[in-house]
Scaffold this active site. Structure first.
Site, mmCIF file in Angstrom:
data_model
loop_
_atom_site.group_PDB
_atom_site.id
_atom_site.type_symbol
_atom_site.label_atom_id
_atom_site.label_comp_id
_atom_site.label_asym_id
_atom_site.label_seq_id
_atom_site.Cartn_x
_atom_site.Cartn_y
_atom_site.Cartn_z
ATOM 1 N N ARG A 193 0.818 -1.224 0.000
ATOM 2 C CA ARG A 193 0.000 0.000 0.000
ATOM 3 C C ARG A 193 0.852 1.275 0.000
ATOM 4 O O ARG A 193 0.573 2.216 -0.741
ATOM 5 C CB ARG A 193 -0.907 0.007 1.227
ATOM 6 N N GLU A 243 -12.622 6.076 16.816
ATOM 7 C CA GLU A 243 -11.527 6.717 16.076
ATOM 8 C C GLU A 243 -11.096 8.022 16.743
ATOM 9 O O GLU A 243 -9.995 8.519 16.485
ATOM 10 C CB GLU A 243 -11.962 6.963 14.622
HETATM 11 C C1 LIG Z 1 -15.342 4.479 3.448
HETATM 12 C C2 LIG Z 1 -14.725 3.890 4.677
HETATM 13 C C3 LIG Z 1 -14.460 2.535 4.737
HETATM 14 C C4 LIG Z 1 -13.906 1.957 5.880
HETATM 15 N N1 LIG Z 1 -13.685 0.614 5.919
HETATM 16 C C5 LIG Z 1 -13.276 0.030 7.069
HETATM 17 C C6 LIG Z 1 -13.174 -1.384 7.174
HETATM 18 O O1 LIG Z 1 -13.482 -2.127 6.255
HETATM 19 N N2 LIG Z 1 -12.737 -1.911 8.361
HETATM 20 C C7 LIG Z 1 -12.401 -1.123 9.427
HETATM 21 O O2 LIG Z 1 -12.015 -1.642 10.473
HETATM 22 N N3 LIG Z 1 -12.500 0.220 9.344
HETATM 23 C C8 LIG Z 1 -12.933 0.821 8.205
HETATM 24 N N4 LIG Z 1 -13.040 2.186 8.139
HETATM 25 C C9 LIG Z 1 -12.766 2.980 9.348
HETATM 26 C C10 LIG Z 1 -13.917 2.815 10.354
HETATM 27 O O3 LIG Z 1 -15.131 2.753 9.661
HETATM 28 C C11 LIG Z 1 -13.973 3.966 11.352
HETATM 29 O O4 LIG Z 1 -12.723 4.166 11.955
HETATM 30 C C12 LIG Z 1 -14.994 3.691 12.458
HETATM 31 O O5 LIG Z 1 -16.228 3.301 11.915
HETATM 32 C C13 LIG Z 1 -15.171 4.933 13.314
HETATM 33 O O6 LIG Z 1 -16.270 4.747 14.171
HETATM 34 P P1 LIG Z 1 -16.624 5.905 15.199
HETATM 35 O O7 LIG Z 1 -17.888 5.513 15.848
HETATM 36 O O8 LIG Z 1 -15.449 6.217 16.022
HETATM 37 O O9 LIG Z 1 -16.889 7.197 14.273
HETATM 38 P P2 LIG Z 1 -17.973 7.429 13.125
HETATM 39 O O10 LIG Z 1 -18.620 6.189 12.687
HETATM 40 O O11 LIG Z 1 -17.282 8.261 12.099
HETATM 41 O O12 LIG Z 1 -19.095 8.284 13.859
HETATM 42 C C14 LIG Z 1 -18.844 9.584 14.339
HETATM 43 C C15 LIG Z 1 -20.176 10.289 14.511
HETATM 44 O O13 LIG Z 1 -19.953 11.520 15.197
HETATM 45 C C16 LIG Z 1 -20.816 12.502 14.671
HETATM 46 N N5 LIG Z 1 -20.260 13.821 14.969
HETATM 47 C C17 LIG Z 1 -19.094 14.337 14.549
HETATM 48 N N6 LIG Z 1 -18.928 15.577 15.045
HETATM 49 C C18 LIG Z 1 -20.015 15.840 15.815
HETATM 50 C C19 LIG Z 1 -20.434 16.972 16.585
HETATM 51 N N7 LIG Z 1 -19.701 18.104 16.671
HETATM 52 N N8 LIG Z 1 -21.625 16.913 17.231
HETATM 53 C C20 LIG Z 1 -22.410 15.806 17.152
HETATM 54 N N9 LIG Z 1 -22.062 14.715 16.431
HETATM 55 C C21 LIG Z 1 -20.872 14.729 15.778
HETATM 56 C C22 LIG Z 1 -20.862 12.172 13.179
HETATM 57 O O14 LIG Z 1 -22.024 12.715 12.573
HETATM 58 C C23 LIG Z 1 -20.852 10.648 13.188
HETATM 59 O O15 LIG Z 1 -22.154 10.111 13.164
HETATM 60 C C24 LIG Z 1 -13.591 2.779 6.992
HETATM 61 C C25 LIG Z 1 -13.843 4.150 6.934
HETATM 62 C C26 LIG Z 1 -14.412 4.703 5.802
HETATM 63 C C27 LIG Z 1 -14.672 6.189 5.767
#
Ligand SMILES: Cc1cc2nc3c(=O)[nH]c(=O)nc-3n(C[C@H](O)[C@H](O)[C@H](O)COP(=O)(O)OP(=O)(O)OC[C@H]3O[C@@H](n4cnc5c(N)ncnc54)[C@H](O)[C@@H]3O)c2cc1C
Length: 567
Positions: free
Chosen positions: A288, A376
């Protein structure tokens, strides 16, 4: 509007939803707030590939093998305690999701596990075909239903964390539909806002991933760690327009089917850069990191594809084989006018994930008491680079841990915040003024371009100096008072608030990248191309009266100390 709860969770992706479930199961009242719809914003719902966990369904495995691979991928910078929690708890969360009927793909009666790059054995579960993230989100949304102690509020953007006597005690928000300020008094707050990829013009994420949580934590007085480590995905989708599919979906097909990279002159170029890769099996020539480098160098040399990347071609693969590998995805591609038997697609490196984030202890508490982080938004578990599949695992595992810790902190906290704690943010929102001279949306575009060109996958002293100067210019341009268009759904105010966060976070990344004079994992300096053992430490970012302060921390905890820490 004034609301009250025991635990406020900011962000309803995988981490936030899991945190809400666990905090409620521990007896806390919960507000789960998201600037998007609950469980439909952010990365979790977009991720379509794999989730890593040593469940040993495909072949014998143990979480310590998973940990060894995670630490190796992190180039010596992992917070080993967090990495151990990630790997040790992963099987529990994956099997719990299975019991909740997420629908992990099965083979011969057992959960099927794929062998993804960097893992020493098949360890990654998934939901066929490319439905992993949507299925995870849907399952958690189902679990949230009928939980009377969890109040779900969408369209609510958290603007600042409320602090009283140095302790987190709620947050001030703006309701996006009405433009009205909302205060939420809480005994504990969990930041679960995901990553920062919106800082980059080319990214795999969505609109609401501008690093809000990092900015919220910084301004609240918390520390961030490893901010220089932004993971780029080498062959993100570039063109033609692709609707409803994961922009990083091409990589597994590239190595499974032997997809060929071509430059703008329709010439293969991988061999030119493959000298040191040690892999030339005729199918997957470049790793990669090298693929990112090779594509960028071809574009720099004027040999890019029309949209500024490279072509990825599957034309040599028989149609039947394509259909077998892509399954129903072939039909979704056709709806976007993509026919792999006749045309290549265009791909380029895109910002994908952030290894850095809020520095937390084993209870997922930041350096500010009662302010927790999960998913994350947390920094440290993956060090300088992340193993595939670890990010969704991190969201589920850290979400559960942070939810439980926040509920415990709420139990131990008497009383709620006074009006004083919300005053600075309410005052900020009240100061909004109409402006025709500055367009924050255009400035966001400028910031994304600066970050892409100067703080991208390959950096130098010169590009980073220029980026920091330009980010300072943007700081001055946005000023201290929010701009507004005066409408209830105030898109100018929203852009201004986003830009305020994005500039703070972009500076954290650029300043940390500038200081780190070596190449390690996802941080590649063209002027310091080698890994330097003298740089075996983490960098910590703090906010000091509007300025980013950088310091060093040598303390990576040993895995044994924290593995099995009380859940
Ligand atoms: C296209 C894509 C493909 C991926 N594929 C993989 C994979 O195959 N395997 C893997 O392990 N990881 C993958 N990842 C990474 C993984 O999906 C993320 O790291 C993980 O889902 C993050 O989860 P989270 O709940 O921390 O954040 P998120 O799912 O990003 O949720 C964060 C939430 O916080 C909300 N938010 C943000 N700021 C505010 C605010 N100020 N006030 C209120 N709400 C707010 C947002 O609206 C969002 O709903 C991928 C990421 C992407 C973008």
């Amino acid at each position: 509007m004034r609301l009250e709860t025991d635990v406020l969770i900011v962000g309803a992706g995988g981490a936030g939803m899991y945190a809400a479930l666990e905090a409620a199961a521990s007896g806390a009242s919960v507000i789960l707030a998201d600037r998007s719809l609950i469980g439909r914003g952010g990365a979790t719902v977009m991720a379509m590939m794999t989730v890593s966990a040593a469940i040993g369904a495909q072949c014998p495995d143990h979480w310590e093998h998973h940990l060894a691979d995670t630490l190796a991928a992190g180039y010596g910078l992992c917070d080993e305690g967090l990495s151990a929690i990630l790997c040790e708890d992963a099987p529990k969360r994956i099997l719990e999701m299975d019991a909740w009927k997420v629908g992990w793909a099965r083979e011969d009666g057992h959960i099927k596990q794929a062998h993804a790059p960097g893992h020493d054995r098949p360890r990654c579960v998934y939901v066929d075909f490319l439905r992993t993230g949507p299925a995870v989100s849907k399952t958690l949304r189902h679990q949230l239903q009928n939980k009377s102690s969890i109040r779900r509020i969408g369209d609510l953007m958290i603007v600042d964390i409320a602090i009283e006597d140095g302790v987190a005690c709620g947050a001030t928000a703006i309701h996006l539909g009405t433009g009205e300020p909302v205060t939420i008094a809480a005994k504990a707050v969990v930041v679960a806002t995901g990553g920062l990829t919106r800082l980059y013009r080319r990214n795999s994420g969505s609109f609401n991933m501008g690093g809000d949580g990092y900015a919220l934590a910084l301004r609240a007085g918390a520390e961030l760690v490893d901010m220089e480590f932004v993971q780029f995905f080498p062959i993100g989708h570039l063109a033609p327009r692709l609707v409803g599919l994961d922009p990083i979906m091409w990589d597994p097909f590239r190595y499974k089917l032997g997809g060929i990279l071509l430059n703008g002159e329709m010439q293969e170029f991988e061999q030119r850069y493959a000298v040191d890769s040690g892999r030339n099996d005729g199918k997957y020539v470049l790793t990669r990191d090298l693929a990112t480098y090779a594509i960028m160098k071809e574009v720099e040399a004027g040999r890019g594809s029309p949209s500024g990347g490279a072509y990825l071609s599957f034309k040599h693969v028989p149609e039947a084989e394509l259909r077998r590998a892509f399954g129903p995805v072939i039909d979704t591609l056709a709806k976007s006018g993509i026919d792999l038997t006749h045309n290549p697609i265009e791909v380029a490196p895109i910002a994908h994930y952030h290894m850095g984030g809020v520095k937390v202890n084993a209870a997922f508490e930041s350096t500010v008491p009662n302010l927790f982080a999960s998913g994350e938004a947390v920094g440290g578990a993956n060090g300088a680079n992340r193993l595939s599949g670890n990010a969704i695992t991190e969201a589920l595992v850290f979400g559960a841990r942070a939810g439980r810790s926040a509920a415990a902190a709420a139990r131990a906290t008497n009383g709620r915040s006074t009006a004083q704690a919300f005053a600075p943010a309410l005052d900020l929102l009240r100061r909004r003024k109409l402006s025709a001279s500055v367009n924050p949306a255009a400035l966001i575009g400028e910031l994304q371009q600066i970050m892409m060109e100067k703080v991208g996958p390959f950096r130098t002293e010169t590009t980073l100096d220029a980026a920091i100067a330009e980010l300072d210019r943007l700081t001055r341009a946005i000023g201290n008072d929010p701009l507004s268009d005066g409408a209830p759904f105030d898109s100018v105010l929203l852009d201004w608030l986003d830009l305020r966060n994005m500039v703070a976070v972009a500076k954290s990344v650029a300043i940390a990248a500038h200081a780190r004079r070596e190449s390690r994992g996802s941080h590649q300096r063209e002027d310091f191309p080698s890994l330097d053992p003298a740089w075996q430490f983490n960098q910590i970012v703090r906010w000091d009266d509007g300025k980013i302060e950088l310091s060093r921390s040598a303390a990576t905890k040993k895995a044994q100390e924290l593995a099995g820490a009380p859940a």
